[in-house]
Design a protein around this motif. Structure first.
Motif, PDB file in Angstrom:
ATOM      1  N   LEU A  18       0.805  -1.216   0.000  1.00  0.00           N
ATOM      2  CA  LEU A  18       0.000   0.000   0.000  1.00  0.00           C
ATOM      3  C   LEU A  18       0.836   1.263   0.000  1.00  0.00           C
ATOM      4  O   LEU A  18       0.322   2.349  -0.250  1.00  0.00           O
ATOM      5  N   SER A  19       2.126   1.128   0.304  1.00  0.00           N
ATOM      6  CA  SER A  19       2.980   2.308   0.459  1.00  0.00           C
ATOM      7  C   SER A  19       4.441   1.924   0.238  1.00  0.00           C
ATOM      8  O   SER A  19       4.819   0.763   0.400  1.00  0.00           O
ATOM      9  N   GLY A  20       5.250   2.918  -0.090  1.00  0.00           N
ATOM     10  CA  GLY A  20       6.690   2.709  -0.234  1.00  0.00           C
ATOM     11  C   GLY A  20       7.444   2.883   1.072  1.00  0.00           C
ATOM     12  O   GLY A  20       8.673   2.852   1.080  1.00  0.00           O
ATOM     13  N   ALA A  21       6.725   3.033   2.186  1.00  0.00           N
ATOM     14  CA  ALA A  21       7.381   3.304   3.473  1.00  0.00           C
ATOM     15  C   ALA A  21       8.326   2.182   3.889  1.00  0.00           C
ATOM     16  O   ALA A  21       9.413   2.432   4.408  1.00  0.00           O
ATOM     17  N   TYR A  22       7.915   0.923   3.681  1.00  0.00           N
ATOM     18  CA  TYR A  22       8.761  -0.199   4.093  1.00  0.00           C
ATOM     19  C   TYR A  22      10.078  -0.201   3.333  1.00  0.00           C
ATOM     20  O   TYR A  22      11.156  -0.378   3.912  1.00  0.00           O
ATOM     21  N   SER A  23      10.014   0.008   2.027  1.00  0.00           N
ATOM     22  CA  SER A  23      11.231   0.034   1.214  1.00  0.00           C
ATOM     23  C   SER A  23      12.158   1.167   1.648  1.00  0.00           C
ATOM     24  O   SER A  23      13.360   0.968   1.817  1.00  0.00           O
ATOM     25  N   SER A  24      11.594   2.351   1.851  1.00  0.00           N
ATOM     26  CA  SER A  24      12.402   3.507   2.259  1.00  0.00           C
ATOM     27  C   SER A  24      13.041   3.286   3.624  1.00  0.00           C
ATOM     28  O   SER A  24      14.219   3.587   3.839  1.00  0.00           O
ATOM     29  N   ALA A  25      12.256   2.739   4.558  1.00  0.00           N
ATOM     30  CA  ALA A  25      12.783   2.494   5.903  1.00  0.00           C
ATOM     31  C   ALA A  25      13.875   1.430   5.876  1.00  0.00           C
ATOM     32  O   ALA A  25      14.872   1.529   6.611  1.00  0.00           O
ATOM     33  N   SER A  26      13.712   0.417   5.040  1.00  0.00           N
ATOM     34  CA  SER A  26      14.725  -0.641   4.942  1.00  0.00           C
ATOM     35  C   SER A  26      16.038  -0.086   4.423  1.00  0.00           C
ATOM     36  O   SER A  26      17.126  -0.432   4.911  1.00  0.00           O
ATOM     37  N   VAL A 122      -5.639  -4.395  -0.391  1.00  0.00           N
ATOM     38  CA  VAL A 122      -7.070  -4.178  -0.190  1.00  0.00           C
ATOM     39  C   VAL A 122      -7.835  -5.045  -1.175  1.00  0.00           C
ATOM     40  O   VAL A 122      -7.582  -5.010  -2.385  1.00  0.00           O
ATOM     41  N   ALA A 123      -8.775  -5.833  -0.657  1.00  0.00           N
ATOM     42  CA  ALA A 123      -9.567  -6.728  -1.498  1.00  0.00           C
ATOM     43  C   ALA A 123     -11.041  -6.557  -1.184  1.00  0.00           C
ATOM     44  O   ALA A 123     -11.424  -6.251  -0.056  1.00  0.00           O
ATOM     45  N   SER A 124     -11.881  -6.747  -2.181  1.00  0.00           N
ATOM     46  CA  SER A 124     -13.326  -6.725  -1.989  1.00  0.00           C
ATOM     47  C   SER A 124     -13.777  -8.082  -1.474  1.00  0.00           C
ATOM     48  O   SER A 124     -13.450  -9.114  -2.051  1.00  0.00           O
ATOM     49  N   VAL A 125     -14.538  -8.071  -0.367  1.00  0.00           N
ATOM     50  CA  VAL A 125     -15.026  -9.333   0.202  1.00  0.00           C
ATOM     51  C   VAL A 125     -16.543  -9.396   0.208  1.00  0.00           C
ATOM     52  O   VAL A 125     -17.131 -10.324   0.763  1.00  0.00           O
ATOM     53  N   GLY A 126     -17.201  -8.418  -0.407  1.00  0.00           N
ATOM     54  CA  GLY A 126     -18.640  -8.446  -0.496  1.00  0.00           C
ATOM     55  C   GLY A 126     -19.211  -7.066  -0.734  1.00  0.00           C
ATOM     56  O   GLY A 126     -18.481  -6.074  -0.825  1.00  0.00           O
ATOM     57  N   VAL A 127     -20.533  -7.008  -0.854  1.00  0.00           N
ATOM     58  CA  VAL A 127     -21.242  -5.740  -0.971  1.00  0.00           C
ATOM     59  C   VAL A 127     -22.422  -5.773  -0.007  1.00  0.00           C
ATOM     60  O   VAL A 127     -22.904  -6.836   0.372  1.00  0.00           O
TER      61      VAL A 127
END
Length: 201
Positions: A18-26, A122-127
């Motif tokens: 969802l974000s590039g935060a993990y890559s940047s922090a690593s 993020v995944a759709s699991v219903g409506v």
């Protein structure tokens, strides 16, 4: 900084999908070349991330060293979850964080998507049709024995009250925290978003 003061650092980031935060922090951790910073991809976001951080703090206070703490947090990741529903799909579509959500999922005719963070995406699991149906479906996604829950919402707050009441009724005695989403979440999810996060034993 904290390293100069003798602290080891556990950095727990929003899901790398969802974000590039993990890559940047690593990258930043490797550049210190001291081995005193552990970066862990939470594989979740919002309340799920907060509950993992809270659990990590408890483990650190109990005396776990950095490497053991990082391993334990990775073991806890599957126990943390988040399910939510948005008022309108436009903000999510613009954000590029739809994951495997079908483009056909919409919010017409009072139909709202039920979304869940699964494997970091993020995944759709219903409506659901109408607020009460949204609440019922979100509650069904929560495991039977959570040890802590977090209600999160974007203004207006009135949208979240039905979800709060249902959580309190079904999970009596389970700590329930509340968080109002900030401007970044507002941009990605839109006003009226409601959701609940959990962590299990």
């Amino acid at each position: 900084g904290l390293l100069a003061q003798g602290f080891d650092i556990l950095c727990l980031t929003i899901s790398s999908r969802l974000s590039g935060a993990y890559s940047s922090a690593s990258v930043a951790a490797r550049e210190t070349d001291e081995g005193r910073i552990a970066v862990v991809d939470s594989q979740t976001t919002c309340g799920g991330l907060w509950l993992l951080c809270k659990a990590a703090r408890g483990l650190a206070d109990a005396g776990l060293g950095l490497s053991d703490l990082a391993l334990r947090v990775k073991e806890l990741r599957p126990k943390a979850g988040i399910v939510f529903s948005v008022e309108n799909m436009d903000a999510l579509r613009r954000s590029g964080r739809l994951g495997v959500i079908p483009q056909s999922v919409g919010t017409l005719l009072n139909i709202r998507p039920i979304l869940q963070c699964q494997n970091g995406s993020v995944a759709s699991v219903g409506v659901a049709r109408g607020l009460q149906d949204r609440v019922r479906q979100m509650l069904r996604r929560i495991p039977e024995k959570p040890v802590a829950l977090m209600l999160h919402y974007l203004l207006p707050a009135s949208t979240s009250e039905a979800l709060r009441q249902a959580i309190e009724q079904k999970f009596q005695g389970v700590p329930l925290y509340t968080a109002i989403g900030g401007p970044v979440l507002g941009i990605h999810l839109g006003a009226g978003t409601i959701g609940v996060s959990w962590i299990t034993e």
